[in-house]
Design a protein around this motif. Structure first.
Motif, PDB file in Angstrom:
ATOM      1  N   LYS A  58       9.139   8.105   4.443  1.00 41.18           N
ATOM      2  CA  LYS A  58       7.901   8.787   4.102  1.00 41.18           C
ATOM      3  C   LYS A  58       6.688   7.909   4.406  1.00 41.18           C
ATOM      4  N   ASN A  59       5.619   8.557   4.936  1.00 35.43           N
ATOM      5  CA  ASN A  59       4.363   7.829   5.112  1.00 35.43           C
ATOM      6  C   ASN A  59       3.518   7.979   3.850  1.00 35.43           C
ATOM      7  N   GLU A  60       2.350   7.381   3.850  1.00 31.61           N
ATOM      8  CA  GLU A  60       1.551   7.350   2.625  1.00 31.61           C
ATOM      9  C   GLU A  60       1.143   8.747   2.180  1.00 31.61           C
ATOM     10  N   GLY A  61       0.819   9.629   3.144  1.00 31.90           N
ATOM     11  CA  GLY A  61       0.463  10.994   2.774  1.00 31.90           C
ATOM     12  C   GLY A  61       1.603  11.709   2.078  1.00 31.90           C
ATOM     13  N   GLU A  62       2.800  11.525   2.600  1.00 35.35           N
ATOM     14  CA  GLU A  62       3.976  12.149   1.989  1.00 35.35           C
ATOM     15  C   GLU A  62       4.262  11.548   0.616  1.00 35.35           C
ATOM     16  N   MET A  63       4.079  10.241   0.488  1.00 37.40           N
ATOM     17  CA  MET A  63       4.298   9.603  -0.809  1.00 37.40           C
ATOM     18  C   MET A  63       3.356  10.161  -1.862  1.00 37.40           C
ATOM     19  N   GLN A  64       2.111  10.407  -1.474  1.00 43.89           N
ATOM     20  CA  GLN A  64       1.149  10.942  -2.433  1.00 43.89           C
ATOM     21  C   GLN A  64       1.552  12.333  -2.897  1.00 43.89           C
ATOM     22  N   VAL A  65       2.025  13.161  -1.979  1.00 49.78           N
ATOM     23  CA  VAL A  65       2.473  14.502  -2.359  1.00 49.78           C
ATOM     24  C   VAL A  65       3.684  14.405  -3.285  1.00 49.78           C
ATOM     25  N   MET A  66       4.601  13.502  -3.001  1.00 49.50           N
ATOM     26  CA  MET A  66       5.792  13.369  -3.843  1.00 49.50           C
ATOM     27  C   MET A  66       5.437  12.818  -5.222  1.00 49.50           C
ATOM     28  N   ARG A  67       4.436  11.963  -5.280  1.00 47.59           N
ATOM     29  CA  ARG A  67       3.973  11.495  -6.595  1.00 47.59           C
ATOM     30  C   ARG A  67       3.428  12.662  -7.407  1.00 47.59           C
ATOM     31  N   ARG A  68       2.711  13.560  -6.744  1.00 52.55           N
ATOM     32  CA  ARG A  68       2.169  14.719  -7.437  1.00 52.55           C
ATOM     33  C   ARG A  68       3.282  15.650  -7.907  1.00 52.55           C
ATOM     34  N   ALA A  69       4.276  15.883  -7.057  1.00 54.59           N
ATOM     35  CA  ALA A  69       5.410  16.721  -7.457  1.00 54.59           C
ATOM     36  C   ALA A  69       6.127  16.111  -8.654  1.00 54.59           C
TER      37      ALA A  69
END
Length: 438
Positions: free
Chosen positions: A172-183
């Motif tokens: 995962k890149n940083e954008g994906e990590m941020q979305v997963m943190r939100r989920a």
């Protein structure tokens, strides 16, 4: 996720393609629920990963050109005012170009005309082997083969796109990590709300509603998988889905539920007492599993593997089962592991990849020995399940089930537990429930 994120995903795939390659990526289709009613549409994970486009029946093509000007083409449902009254707005060709970054866009009706042209004189075609699109590619290949005397060559090699793409999705890149943190954040809060509502006299289906309505109220697109809300001995069914039992005083709840945000999943399991206080036997089994789970979360480091973690989980859980009186205390742990005696009470593995799919794609390696790398996300979820009819188990433990699951990001250093803000110790759970229910 932004258009730049999807552009980067496409660039990553194109970078691993050879000059002259063509990648064909089909979207998902509507699925019939019953009669003329469809399930709510969810886009194919690979297609969304590369395009961000969420209309059914579409097709994406990536062309790696000798000129260096690689192309991204989208074939999309046409604008149709009559259908849009019923189904909602469509992007159409103009939207595919302006909103989704396509270099060229066509209506779906143009596929059979354009794809043979795109396939001409290509050496390799990448697509999901075994998918229905393969039948159309074969038909186009035969069309090109009939023109060989005109100097037209059909592709000679067909590769499974997923072998390359799924390796990209794994990191995962940083954008994906941020979305997963939100989920993870939304999912954790939903579990806390269930702890407040899940009193004796309530029901599994009520808690399912509490959890899933909170997901949607906070902007999640949908559940990441069918929620498991299991009271009492129902927790011994690993993929329990009925969610229709009454919650009794003295029950423990095992809830496995996660939200999907922008196409990315969370996956959390909590176990807690319905009346807010662990009984003695409940506390013993809960703390035994928690000790293992917390130790294994700390072990999620670059260079480790599912194989290493599961071997450690089996060793620690086997010893815990001895302490609980479930396995022969006089036997050696090694002998119990060799005989697989632990599998009576722990029959799954320690975890799985997590991402766009709850059981996400990407190789685990032979015997699950692939080493973790920064950017990978996985679950850690040990458990002990004691069937209610197990007459070899101590009577106080029969029908008890505990699983504890967190979502963990591999970093360059210490692991990042995306779901760490949940109350996890027995004391913290009891304190949270007492305060929240006051």
């Amino acid at each position: 996720m932004t258009g730049i994120d999807y552009q980067n995903h496409r660039a990553q795939l194109l970078n691993d393609m050879e000059v002259g390659d063509l990648a064909v990526i089909p979207a998902g289709d509507l699925v019939t629920r019953n009669n003329d009613v469809h399930y709510r549409f969810r886009q194919d994970s690979d297609f969304r990963h590369l395009t961000g486009f969420c209309e059914p029946g579409s097709l994406a093509v990536l062309a790696k050109e000798e000129s260096g000007k690689d192309r991204f083409l989208l074939f999309v449902p046409p604008k149709d005012p009559a259908r849009e009254i019923w189904d909602g707005p469509r992007a159409g060709v103009e939207g595919a170009l302006a909103q989704f970054g396509a270099d060229e866009a066509f209506e779906l009706s143009a596929i059979d005309e354009q794809l043979p042209k795109l396939l001409e004189n290509r050496q390799r075609v990448l697509y999901p082997l075994g998918a229905p699109i393969g039948e159309r590619i074969e038909r186009w290949r035969l069309q090109l083969g009939a023109r060989v005397r005109m100097g037209i060559q059909a592709p000679g090699h067909y590769l499974d796109l997923r072998g390359i793409l799924h390796e990209h999705r794994l990191r995962k890149n940083e954008g994906e990590m941020q979305v997963m943190r939100r989920a993870a954040q939304i999912s954790a809060e939903a579990h806390r709300k269930a702890m407040v509502e899940g009193r004796p006299g309530s029901s599994e289906n009520h808690l399912e509603g509490v959890i899933e309505s909170y997901f949607r109220s906070e902007g999640a697109e949908r559940i990441a998988y069918g929620s498991i809300v299991a009271t009492g001995a129902n927790g011994c069914v690993l993929h329990y889905i009925n969610n229709n039992s009454r919650i009794e005083d003295g029950d423990m709840l095992l809830i496995d539920a996660g939200a999907e945000v922008e196409g990315y999943a969370a996956d959390i399991t909590t176990t807690w007492p319905a009346n807010g206080r662990f009984g003695e036997a409940q506390r013993r089994i809960y703390e035994a599993v928690l000790d293992v789970q917390q130790d294994l979360v700390r072990r999620v480091r670059a260079g480790s593997s599912f194989q290493a973690l599961n071997n450690e989980a089996v060793r620690q859980l086997t010893a815990a089962m001895q302490g609980l009186g479930l396995l022969d205390e006089k036997a050696s742990v090694d002998d119990l592991i060799e005989s697989e005696a632990y599998k009576t009470y722990y029959m799954h593995s320690i975890g799985h990849w997590l991402g766009r799919d709850v059981h996400d794609v990407g190789s685990y390696g032979p015997q699950r020995n692939r080493t973790f790398e920064p950017g990978m996300v996985l679950t850690i979820e040990p458990g002990i399940y004691i069937p209610p009819g197990d007459e070899t188990a101590p009577p106080s433990l029969r029908g008890l089930a505990v699983r504890i699951e967190d979502d963990v990001l591999v970093t360059e250093d210490a692991p990042e537990n995306l779901t760490a803000d949940l109350p996890r110790t027995a004391e913290d759970i009891e304190a949270f429930m007492a305060q929240a229910r006051a």
